[in-house]
Write an enzyme that holds these catalytic residues in place. Structure first.
Site, PDB file in Angstrom:
ATOM      1  CE1 TYR A 104      -4.032  -2.025   0.352  1.00 10.67           C
ATOM      2  CE2 TYR A 104      -2.662  -3.333   1.814  1.00 10.67           C
ATOM      3  CZ  TYR A 104      -3.817  -3.186   1.051  1.00 10.67           C
ATOM      4  OH  TYR A 104      -4.720  -4.213   0.989  1.00 10.67           O
ATOM      5  CG  ASN A 127     -10.825  -2.530  -7.975  1.00 14.20           C
ATOM      6  OD1 ASN A 127     -11.429  -2.075  -8.939  1.00 14.20           O
ATOM      7  ND2 ASN A 127      -9.939  -3.493  -8.090  1.00 14.20           N
ATOM      8  CB  CYS A 134      -7.484  -4.397  -5.689  1.00 11.46           C
ATOM      9  SG  CYS A 134      -8.915  -5.470  -5.872  1.00 11.46           S
ATOM     10  CG  HIS A 135      -5.387  -9.998  -7.336  1.00 11.99           C
ATOM     11  ND1 HIS A 135      -6.053  -9.378  -8.374  1.00 11.99           N
ATOM     12  CD2 HIS A 135      -4.371 -10.686  -7.890  1.00 11.99           C
ATOM     13  CE1 HIS A 135      -5.469  -9.700  -9.518  1.00 11.99           C
ATOM     14  NE2 HIS A 135      -4.440 -10.494  -9.249  1.00 11.99           N
ATOM     15  CD  GLU A 175      -2.078 -12.187 -11.144  1.00  8.73           C
ATOM     16  OE1 GLU A 175      -1.245 -11.480 -10.548  1.00  8.73           O
ATOM     17  OE2 GLU A 175      -3.163 -11.757 -11.532  1.00  8.73           O
TER      18      GLU A 175
END
Length: 156
Positions: free
Chosen positions: A89, A112, A120-121, A147
């Site tokens: 953040y 979001n 946002c993950h 990912e």
């Protein structure tokens, strides 16, 4: 405005869209959907399929998320986080020109409206912890593992 349900490996997702833009993608389902087949939704579904099949790392869709100027700036910055990587953040706040705005970034992240596409993950706590995710922490973990992001051992 139209809605359709997309069946994904992390559960059903509600896609909200109009004739031009994707307006929302969230796991929280609502009432009966009003579906309209158009180029926007066809492209979105095709790109989500490619993402979940591991064939797509970046989305190329017209987005129009509703939010404040700060939220929209945050969401634009989130889209610069490379696939398979994470940022804190604080790092996002610094990229926005206000290193002390990490809590505000967290608030924008929470609001979001277009999960996954606006990633946002990929935002984690300063100490590497996987903190809150509006779609549920189990979905965040799944997306990061999908990912191939290195997840701190204590979070597995």
């Amino acid at each position: 405005m139209f809605e359709t349900i997309y069946n994904s490996p992390i559960g059903e997702l509600l896609i909200t869209y109009d004739n031009i833009y994707i307006l929302g993608l969230r796991p929280d389902l609502q009432q009966t959907c009003t579906y309209s087949e158009n180029v926007t939704i066809k492209r979105c579904i095709a790109q989500l399929d490619e993402y979940f099949d591991g064939k797509r790392k970046n989305f190329d869709l017209p987005l129009n998320p509703a939010g404040t100027a700060f939220q929209r700036a945050t969401w634009t910055t989130l889209q610069t986080i490379p696939h398979g990587e994470t940022r804190t953040y604080g790092q996002i706040a610094a990229l926005l020109g206000n290193p002390k705005a990490s809590r505000a970034v967290g608030g924008a992240n929470n609001k979001n409206p277009i999960y996954i596409i606006i990633p946002c993950h990929r935002v984690i706590g300063a100490n590497g912890n996987l903190v809150g995710y509006g779609g549920g922490l189990e979905r965040k973990i799944w997306l990061l593992e999908h990912e191939k992001t290195i997840i701190p051992q204590k979070q597995k």
